[in-house]
Design a protein around this motif. Structure first.
Motif, PDB file in Angstrom:
ATOM      1  N   PRO A 112      21.178 -27.050  25.379  1.00 18.86           N
ATOM      2  CA  PRO A 112      20.244 -27.405  24.305  1.00 18.86           C
ATOM      3  C   PRO A 112      19.490 -28.696  24.583  1.00 18.86           C
ATOM      4  O   PRO A 112      18.327 -28.837  24.199  1.00 18.86           O
ATOM      5  N   ASN A 113      20.129 -29.625  25.280  1.00 16.27           N
ATOM      6  CA  ASN A 113      19.442 -30.872  25.563  1.00 16.27           C
ATOM      7  C   ASN A 113      18.866 -30.909  26.982  1.00 16.27           C
ATOM      8  O   ASN A 113      18.334 -31.930  27.408  1.00 16.27           O
ATOM      9  N   GLY A 114      19.007 -29.826  27.685  1.00 20.73           N
ATOM     10  CA  GLY A 114      18.438 -29.768  29.029  1.00 20.73           C
ATOM     11  C   GLY A 114      19.204 -30.594  30.039  1.00 20.73           C
ATOM     12  O   GLY A 114      18.705 -30.863  31.127  1.00 20.73           O
ATOM     13  N   ASN A 115      20.431 -30.965  29.712  1.00 23.88           N
ATOM     14  CA  ASN A 115      21.181 -31.790  30.657  1.00 23.88           C
ATOM     15  C   ASN A 115      22.456 -31.105  31.144  1.00 23.88           C
ATOM     16  O   ASN A 115      23.396 -31.737  31.574  1.00 23.88           O
TER      17      ASN A 115
ATOM     18  N   ASP B 261      17.540 -24.087  18.161  1.00 25.21           N
ATOM     19  CA  ASP B 261      17.949 -25.354  18.754  1.00 25.21           C
ATOM     20  C   ASP B 261      19.008 -25.174  19.830  1.00 25.21           C
ATOM     21  O   ASP B 261      19.002 -25.859  20.849  1.00 25.21           O
ATOM     22  N   GLU B 262      19.929 -24.275  19.562  1.00 21.19           N
ATOM     23  CA  GLU B 262      21.101 -24.182  20.429  1.00 21.19           C
ATOM     24  C   GLU B 262      20.947 -23.147  21.537  1.00 21.19           C
ATOM     25  O   GLU B 262      21.535 -23.272  22.598  1.00 21.19           O
TER      26      GLU B 262
ATOM     27  N   ASP C 248      13.425 -26.022  28.223  1.00 23.60           N
ATOM     28  CA  ASP C 248      12.501 -25.227  29.041  1.00 23.60           C
ATOM     29  C   ASP C 248      12.442 -23.764  28.617  1.00 23.60           C
ATOM     30  O   ASP C 248      11.802 -22.945  29.280  1.00 23.60           O
ATOM     31  N   GLY C 249      13.157 -23.421  27.564  1.00 21.19           N
ATOM     32  CA  GLY C 249      13.130 -22.031  27.105  1.00 21.19           C
ATOM     33  C   GLY C 249      14.118 -21.134  27.818  1.00 21.19           C
ATOM     34  O   GLY C 249      14.058 -19.920  27.686  1.00 21.19           O
TER      35      GLY C 249
END
Ligand SMILES: [Ca+2]
Ligand SMILES: [Ca+2]
Ligand SMILES: [Ca+2]
Ligand SMILES: [Mg+2]
Ligand SMILES: [Mg+2]
Ligand SMILES: [Mg+2]
Ligand SMILES: [Mg+2]
Lengths: 629, 629
Positions: free
Chosen positions: B275-278, B137-138, B143-144
């Protein structure tokens, strides 16, 4: 039409052309055009032929010879093109007068109107011979070595060979047998003057990267094969991967296709210099380990005229496809307009030609012959010893007594193969003798990133090393003193291969880590590193160095293999006017004893030294002896 | 036997191992040994199994987890190995307790006894999750992308994938589908983070040369193929030219043999970070011209913890197999003992991590976040715009407002394909806005030998540029002022390819030619060149640069081709808080008008500017428009 053409407007040549800015280019054009003209000569009408001969070709031949004796009548690669141009168009037109002029030069010339060419080369001297045969006599040594070096030889070979082939097609002159077949020997010399990548050793003014892939060398190899049918030449032709579009190239391609090729193993070889072969030499030692070629070149030939470097007893060293110890080459980007129009840069003279730019000694911070081409051209070193029969111990040794009047320089280089080393060990003994004390600098222009030295370094903040003879272009980055065991070690990595230089060093030696590029705000020089041993106040002193190519590394698996060398230290046990004796101690406690007779190179004489309470004796000038414990 | 083993005597790890100097290595050993043990588990006698489980494996698993929570219970690549080791031996022994511990971490921990690891990374924070699923998760963005960058991702992937495969073989946990299949996305991300030679972009601490040929990437590709059967992965496997000796590798080899492979075309892609793509992103634009890949990476993601560099909005650039504008990478020779034992060199911190070591702006001679990792880890830039659908005009744009408090950095990079250019034109617009005046330095670490600049240079004799934040390692070799047309040009040659950078330059700009390597008497740094634009007293300023890859040269035929670029000059026609507009004038008199809306990145909004008495309007944040005359 040609007679009425005025000279080309560009005025920078000592021999201005008409179609181009210099006669040389007009001659190039005529050499190629003669071949084309020959192909259609019989097909043309008699009137067209007569018109072309009278209006273009004969006047052009006269222009390139009678009207420009300073271009045509000297011993120089320019004149070779001039001779070939005039001779080849003469052969086409069956003009015996031109053929004679091409072969033997202009007669009864009083003097040339111009005394120096654009490179500062001498044009006229009295009783000078001229013409194509004189070029062959003067340009090559008996071994086929061309005194300007392989970069210029590659360029010069074409007119020699193409005119020779034209002559041998049309006359009884056995030109390929002339002077014991020197023209074909020259083709072999050219091939033998390449490193493991097929690139010419960059001695004298030479742009690095020029190789036996050059069109002119393809033509030379194809012509030589057509004449000699030597199957080993086909291996070179195969690597060139192209042939000329003529009977020579056809023959090569056909015979490769018929699998007639045999390996070309470039030999260890000494190529004598000078028309009589008595003006020193280029020595090349080679070793093959797991198919990889190691090549070591020492230059002890002639200066090489206007394009020569003050580099007597310098060397360059290649392992596999890697340049390990570099000769700088020329400071020039040929045809790249951005760099001073593509010509020689000022730094070619201020740096590249100077002695300190080379892997040889500079005395008292002055170049050999005080950088005078005229003086340098008068002298050459002497070969002292060359032996390559024993692949385990190959030796070349040469003496120079003229570069620095009153000082005798004697360098001996050994390529040693032993099972303890995966690649040959390079051993370098450089003896310097004088009646008076001198400062002696010996640099090694290694290529790569420094890994480690075994002595303390102090930052020198890029101080500039001097103000003349090339020293003004050297920065000192760091400086140190000899470690206690008198053996300074420097290891570096290049292209994931690891090397170690071990240098005998006196307690008073200064050990300098340098960089090329001071006083060069235009970036005409490469920022390459160097290691320099500076020895002050020396009368009779020896530098002993070993160079190991021992390790490798992969950034993908991140594993170094054999990261450390085998040499632990070097001791000088004797240094007299007559002998150097030194031991190279390995980390496995084995030792090599190396001794050189400095004065007597007789192969059958026996020498003796004391070593550890033993009398050691040997025959010939060089002793290389292993002690296992 | 294992319980009685004392800790390894080397004390330099925050989590000392027993078999090796750190727990990480014990965990590596256990990941591999679990697989071997599994192979013979059924073959061993019940007594032998019980003995080994009780005396070796269970105690080792406990040691690596319960006894070393600072190693096991954090979000870090070390812990991933720890989790995988414990979980995999648990799967072999069918020890549900260990499997649970591996997946979800240790419960009810109060705090770790050690607060920082050896790289200065934080170990414990409250409410921190732990265990393998938390790592997944972290550690990865949606996107990997792995926040430490591809060099560390390559190393980290193996425990993720091998434990995942073990779990998917033995449990109902659909681990490869977990988080929308992020583990497989990570394999693609890794491949997409390579240049035209398959080498990872060297962002953060990364040794150059590491590539998808690494064993761990071979294993990753083989596992990913076994799971996905994506035929384009077979093309990568073919280039890797080796497979793992297991069912994955067998499947790959068999399917390659059956010609099932399809091309893998690495895309232009934005890989979000966090982790959240932001948390910003890594943007990569690619172009293919005559099969050659051009790749441009801009880094606007997270700092990346202890191995991060202060390099927000920096870029690196590759054309074909050539590195044209370099990211320095790490100052380290991994496993090469000669270089500080193979660990990070001091210069990694003093140079490689600093902002001035990167192709981005440094403000007031200080690194971003004043070089504080803790602060840097709190922020990331924002993607402003990313568009790669139109191969003719690809754009990425990002904003950073935290690296220098009070200053807004906004960089927009464009890869432009047009028939007038043989390779894409790189266009770089860098806007810097602040309420107060600053000194702004923008360097370009080009690689190669300088050919020419179009402005006067004066020799600076290697003066050192500063004394902190990396400036102490930069020498200034030469310095100049903008030419009259405000367009400084620099061209260079590398591996016989020719490049030209054209930089809009103010009359007051200082144009510096630098070299890395001051204060480095141990030669830990490469002596690489740089070009730097220094702009003083700037509040709202823009740097506009174009980079052309236009020419080539062969030292064998000595002919340059397209030695000069097409860009003649750059004009900034508008520079406000809201817009930059600039024209790029080519030598054929055509022009490109580029305009950026700095504040509004809405794709459907229409903007207008005046240009030569015309109203030009466009939709979305970026205008790229050609005027033929
Ligand atoms: Ca110049
Ligand atoms: Ca001088
Ligand atoms: Ca260090
Ligand atoms: Mg030279
Ligand atoms: Mg001489
Ligand atoms: Mg970096
Ligand atoms: Mg940040």
């Amino acid at each position: 039409m040609y007679p009425k053409l005025s000279l080309h407007p560009a005025k920078r040549s000592y021999a201005r052309g008409k179609l181009f800015w210099q006669c040389l280019n007009d001659a190039n054009w005529l050499v190629y055009t003669s071949q084309a003209y020959d192909c259609i000569y019989e097909w043309l009408s008699r009137e067209d032929r007569a018109f072309l001969n009278k209006e273009l070709f004969r006047p052009m031949a006269d222009f390139l010879s009678i009207e420009n004796p300073q271009f045509f009548n000297r011993i120089h690669n320019h004149s070779t093109w001039g001779n070939a141009a005039v001779g080849m168009i003469g052969l086409v037109m069956e003009d015996e007068d031109l053929i004679e002029r091409a072969l033997y030069g202009l007669k009864n010339l009083k003097s040339n109107k111009i005394s120096e060419d654009n490179d500062g080369g001498t044009i006229y001297s009295e009783n000078q011979r001229a013409g194509f045969l004189a070029q062959i006599d003067e340009a090559f040594s008996p071994d086929g070595y061309y005194t300007e070096g392989p970069y210029y030889q590659r360029y010069a070979m074409y007119p020699f060979l193409i005119f020779a082939q034209a002559l041998s097609n049309t006359s009884d002159l056995k030109i390929f047998e002339y002077r014991d077949g020197v023209l074909l020997k020259a083709v072999y010399a050219l091939i033998n003057l390449t490193n493991g990548s097929g690139e010419f050793f960059p001695i004298n003014d030479a742009q690095k990267g020029m190789s036996f892939h050059a069109h002119s060398v393809v033509a030379a190899v194809d012509m030589a094969y057509y004449q000699s049918k030597d199957p080993s030449l086909l291996s070179i032709a195969k690597e060139q991967n192209t042939v000329t579009l003529d009977i020579n190239g056809f023959t090569v391609a056909r015979d490769i296709d018929n699998n007639k090729y045999e390996p070309y193993i470039k030999p260890s070889i000494m190529l004598t210099d000078g028309p009589n072969g008595n003006s020193g030499a280029i020595g090349i030692l080679r070793s093959y380990n797991n198919e990889e070629e190691t090549s070591l070149l020492m230059k002890y030939g002639k200066h090489g005229m206007g394009h020569g470097h003050f580099d007597k007893l310098s060397f360059c060293y290649y392992v596999g496809r890697e340049e390990v110890i570099q000769d700088y080459g020329a400071a020039r980007w040929v045809n790249i307009k951005q760099k001073d129009g593509g010509g020689y840069l000022n730094e070619n003279k201020s740096w590249a030609k100077q002695t300190i730019a080379h892997n040889t000694v500079t005395i008292d911070e002055k170049s050999q012959f005080k950088a005078s081409v005229k003086t340098a051209d008068l002298f050459s070193p002497d070969s002292f010893f060359f032996s390559s029969d024993n692949q385990k111990v190959q030796v070349m040794s040469a003496v120079d007594e003229n570069s620095y009047p009153g000082t005798r320089l004697h360098r001996t280089m050994i390529l040693l193969n032993d099972s303890v080393f995966s690649k040959p060990l390079l051993i370098d003994l450089f003896n310097v003798q004088s009646d008076t004390a001198h400062k002696v600098d010996l640099p090694f222009y290694y290529l790569g990133q420094l890994l480690e030295v075994n002595f303390q370094l102090s930052d020198q903040k890029s101080q500039i090393l001097g103000d003349d003879y090339g020293f003004q272009h050297l920065r000192v980055e760091a400086k140190g003193k000899s470690p206690e065991n008198n053996s300074a070690q420097l290891s570096w990595i290049k292209s994931n291969k690891i090397y170690t230089l071990t240098s005998y060093s006196d307690p008073d030696d200064e050990l300098l880590l340098t960089q090329i590029g001071a006083h060069d705000s235009l970036f005409n020089l490469r920022r390459d590193p160097g290691f320099m041993i500076r020895r002050n106040n020396s009368k009779n002193t020896s530098f002993v160095n070993t160079l190991e190519s021992h390790g490798n590394y992969s950034p993908v698996n991140e594993r170094p293999v054999n990261a450390y060398g085998k040499v632990d230290n070097i001791t000088i046990i004797q240094n007299t006017q007559d002998y150097i004796a030194t031991t190279i101690q390995l980390i496995d406690n084995s030792r090599w004893l190396i001794a050189i007779s400095l004065k007597d190179n007789n192969k059958s004489i026996t020498h003796k030294i004391d070593y550890r309470n033993e009398k050691i004796s040997w025959q010939g000038p060089v002793l290389v002896k292993k002690f296992s414990k």
